[in-house]
Design a protein around this motif. Structure first.
Motif, PDB file in Angstrom:
ATOM      1  N   PRO A 125      20.326   3.479   5.925  1.00  0.00           N
ATOM      2  CA  PRO A 125      20.395   2.854   4.574  1.00  0.00           C
ATOM      3  C   PRO A 125      18.997   3.412   4.442  1.00  0.00           C
ATOM      4  O   PRO A 125      18.163   3.988   5.058  1.00  0.00           O
ATOM      5  N   MET A 126      19.202   3.898   2.976  1.00  0.00           N
ATOM      6  CA  MET A 126      17.906   4.062   1.654  1.00  0.00           C
ATOM      7  C   MET A 126      16.810   2.626   1.014  1.00  0.00           C
ATOM      8  O   MET A 126      17.113   2.236   0.528  1.00  0.00           O
ATOM      9  N   VAL A 127      16.820   1.990   2.332  1.00  0.00           N
ATOM     10  CA  VAL A 127      15.505   0.974   2.435  1.00  0.00           C
ATOM     11  C   VAL A 127      14.636   1.271   1.197  1.00  0.00           C
ATOM     12  O   VAL A 127      13.706   2.093   1.966  1.00  0.00           O
ATOM     13  N   VAL A 128      14.851   0.829   0.254  1.00  0.00           N
ATOM     14  CA  VAL A 128      13.337   0.834  -0.252  1.00  0.00           C
ATOM     15  C   VAL A 128      11.883  -0.553   0.272  1.00  0.00           C
ATOM     16  O   VAL A 128      12.763  -1.504  -0.690  1.00  0.00           O
ATOM     17  N   SER A 129      11.013  -0.712  -0.228  1.00  0.00           N
ATOM     18  CA  SER A 129      10.322  -1.526   0.230  1.00  0.00           C
ATOM     19  C   SER A 129       9.732  -2.161  -1.116  1.00  0.00           C
ATOM     20  O   SER A 129       9.769  -2.223  -2.046  1.00  0.00           O
ATOM     21  N   PRO A 130       9.892  -3.566   0.017  1.00  0.00           N
ATOM     22  CA  PRO A 130       9.465  -4.680  -1.352  1.00  0.00           C
ATOM     23  C   PRO A 130       8.410  -4.221  -2.477  1.00  0.00           C
ATOM     24  O   PRO A 130       8.531  -5.073  -3.220  1.00  0.00           O
ATOM     25  N   ALA A 131       7.881  -3.374  -1.583  1.00  0.00           N
ATOM     26  CA  ALA A 131       6.120  -3.475  -2.432  1.00  0.00           C
ATOM     27  C   ALA A 131       6.623  -2.135  -3.747  1.00  0.00           C
ATOM     28  O   ALA A 131       6.147  -2.765  -4.883  1.00  0.00           O
ATOM     29  N   LEU A 132       7.545  -1.449  -3.020  1.00  0.00           N
ATOM     30  CA  LEU A 132       7.745  -0.476  -3.898  1.00  0.00           C
ATOM     31  C   LEU A 132       9.016  -1.099  -4.840  1.00  0.00           C
ATOM     32  O   LEU A 132       8.770  -0.172  -6.762  1.00  0.00           O
ATOM     33  N   LEU A 133       9.637  -1.767  -4.541  1.00  0.00           N
ATOM     34  CA  LEU A 133      10.546  -2.415  -5.663  1.00  0.00           C
ATOM     35  C   LEU A 133      10.096  -3.062  -6.486  1.00  0.00           C
ATOM     36  O   LEU A 133      10.030  -2.957  -8.314  1.00  0.00           O
ATOM     37  N   ASP A 134       9.085  -3.747  -6.417  1.00  0.00           N
ATOM     38  CA  ASP A 134       8.231  -5.134  -7.057  1.00  0.00           C
ATOM     39  C   ASP A 134       7.308  -4.093  -7.924  1.00  0.00           C
ATOM     40  O   ASP A 134       7.368  -4.749  -9.119  1.00  0.00           O
ATOM     41  N   GLY A 135       6.654  -3.769  -7.383  1.00  0.00           N
ATOM     42  CA  GLY A 135       5.971  -2.496  -8.446  1.00  0.00           C
ATOM     43  C   GLY A 135       6.921  -1.236  -9.542  1.00  0.00           C
ATOM     44  O   GLY A 135       5.857  -1.470 -10.488  1.00  0.00           O
ATOM     45  N   ALA A 136       7.585  -1.366  -8.650  1.00  0.00           N
ATOM     46  CA  ALA A 136       8.487  -0.575 -10.157  1.00  0.00           C
ATOM     47  C   ALA A 136       8.618  -1.081 -10.777  1.00  0.00           C
ATOM     48  O   ALA A 136       9.467  -0.865 -12.569  1.00  0.00           O
ATOM     49  N   LEU A 137       8.953  -2.814 -10.413  1.00  0.00           N
ATOM     50  CA  LEU A 137       9.588  -3.632 -12.198  1.00  0.00           C
ATOM     51  C   LEU A 137       8.400  -3.847 -12.841  1.00  0.00           C
ATOM     52  O   LEU A 137       8.120  -3.636 -13.747  1.00  0.00           O
ATOM     53  N   ASN A 138       6.947  -4.103 -12.162  1.00  0.00           N
ATOM     54  CA  ASN A 138       6.176  -4.834 -12.920  1.00  0.00           C
ATOM     55  C   ASN A 138       5.169  -4.325 -12.809  1.00  0.00           C
ATOM     56  O   ASN A 138       4.131  -4.682 -13.957  1.00  0.00           O
ATOM     57  N   ASP A 139       4.836  -3.017 -12.348  1.00  0.00           N
ATOM     58  CA  ASP A 139       3.675  -2.251 -12.245  1.00  0.00           C
ATOM     59  C   ASP A 139       3.751  -1.071 -12.036  1.00  0.00           C
ATOM     60  O   ASP A 139       3.814   0.045 -10.871  1.00  0.00           O
ATOM     61  N   PRO A 140       4.844  -0.018 -12.222  1.00  0.00           N
ATOM     62  CA  PRO A 140       5.390   0.785 -12.957  1.00  0.00           C
ATOM     63  C   PRO A 140       4.547   1.963 -12.569  1.00  0.00           C
ATOM     64  O   PRO A 140       4.337   3.083 -12.142  1.00  0.00           O
ATOM     65  N   GLN A 141       2.986   2.368 -12.870  1.00  0.00           N
ATOM     66  CA  GLN A 141       2.247   3.242 -13.095  1.00  0.00           C
ATOM     67  C   GLN A 141       1.648   2.653 -11.614  1.00  0.00           C
ATOM     68  O   GLN A 141       1.501   3.939 -10.966  1.00  0.00           O
ATOM     69  N   ARG A 142       1.307   2.005 -10.894  1.00  0.00           N
ATOM     70  CA  ARG A 142       1.058   1.988 -10.067  1.00  0.00           C
ATOM     71  C   ARG A 142       1.698   1.789  -8.163  1.00  0.00           C
ATOM     72  O   ARG A 142       1.464   3.129  -7.519  1.00  0.00           O
ATOM     73  N   ALA A 143       3.594   2.305  -8.896  1.00  0.00           N
ATOM     74  CA  ALA A 143       3.978   2.473  -7.970  1.00  0.00           C
ATOM     75  C   ALA A 143       4.521   3.852  -8.102  1.00  0.00           C
ATOM     76  O   ALA A 143       5.280   4.329  -7.200  1.00  0.00           O
TER      77      ALA A 143
END
Length: 268
Positions: A125-143
């Motif tokens: 599976p192409m698992v995306v870490s919770p940190a990246l999922l949260d960052g993509a949603l709430n802080d995309p520049q940091r992600a």
């Protein structure tokens, strides 16, 4: 060129060539927060060596209209509709990361229409870490900064890619920011990552394939490490595995090696 797909204008880079029904066709599918330009070397080579090329912008990305696909399955249906709109009966599919899952699902849904499947920088599976999922949603520049760190194993590409002085991290970050800004109505970053993370049909899909499969992997890939493709490799019919010295950004870090692997694969 522009095609009308599902009622929306869709952009496909053709390498400056018109579609020729007498030629074979290859479709290039990009990953999350990318566009057709990540395939620039490979798509231009194919366009000038006897192939029709459709290097697409996925819906809702850059030059393509429509809602961004919320799932791998939705994106696969789009690719099938794209082939219909282009009048292409059969094509080789080449996908990177998210695009590799889209290509796989497309080949499973329409096996009679896919001659070759190349999965570049893939995992299942192409698992995306919770940190990246949260960052993509709430802080995309940091992600974006995080993804670039994880995606690259070198600072600058070989001269055969974009020329001396090219900064891989900077150019990739600029592309990702541009793709994100291209859609003011939807966060294509989070939507794409969630689609990767949620895809659960990989093993069932690969069992339905009727074409040869290439797994083109980066030995230093931290986003989709080579070991993460083993589940699919073991189940793929006519599987070929090529590993190159690169991270997740294979097309820019190892442009020649990627091109030669793709060239040899579709010629076989």
């Amino acid at each position: 060129m522009e095609l009308l797909v599902n009622g929306h204008r869709t952009y496909a880079y053709t390498g400056g060539k018109s579609l020729d029904a007498a030629k074979p066709t290859v479709v290039f599918i990009h990953g999350v927060l990318n566009d057709h330009s990540v395939w620039i070397l490979q798509s231009r080579w194919f366009a000038n060596h006897g192939w029709n090329v459709l290097a697409i912008d996925l819906p809702g990305h850059c030059k393509s209209e429509g809602p961004p696909p919320a799932s791998v399955e939705d994106a696969a249906q789009f690719v099938i509709a794209l082939l219909d709109a282009a009048g292409v009966d059969k094509a080789a599919l080449i996908g990177h990361s998210f695009g590799s899952l889209i290509a796989l699902e497309t080949a499973a849904r329409a096996p009679e229409r896919v001659t070759h499947l190349a999965m570049v920088g893939t995992a299942y599976p192409m698992v995306v870490s919770p940190a990246l999922l949260d960052g993509a949603l709430n802080d995309p520049q940091r992600a974006i900064a995080m993804v670039n760190t994880f995606s690259h194993s070198m600072m600058a590409p070989p001269p055969s890619s974009l020329g001396p002085g090219t900064w891989l991290h900077g150019s990739s970050r600029a592309l990702m920011r541009r793709v994100l800004a291209s859609n003011r109505d939807a966060n294509v970053f989070h939507i794409g990552f969630k689609a990767c993370n949620d895809y659960a049909n990989g093993e069932a899909a690969i069992a339905k394939l009727q074409c040869p499969v290439l797994f083109l992997l980066g030995e230093a890939d931290q986003m989709t490490p080579p070991r993460a493709a083993k589940a699919l490799i073991g189940k793929a019919p006519q599987a070929r595995v090529v590993t190159v010295q690169a991270g997740h950004a294979l097309m820019s870090e190892a442009p020649d090696a990627v091109l030669f692997a793709l060239r040899d694969f579709v010629a076989g």
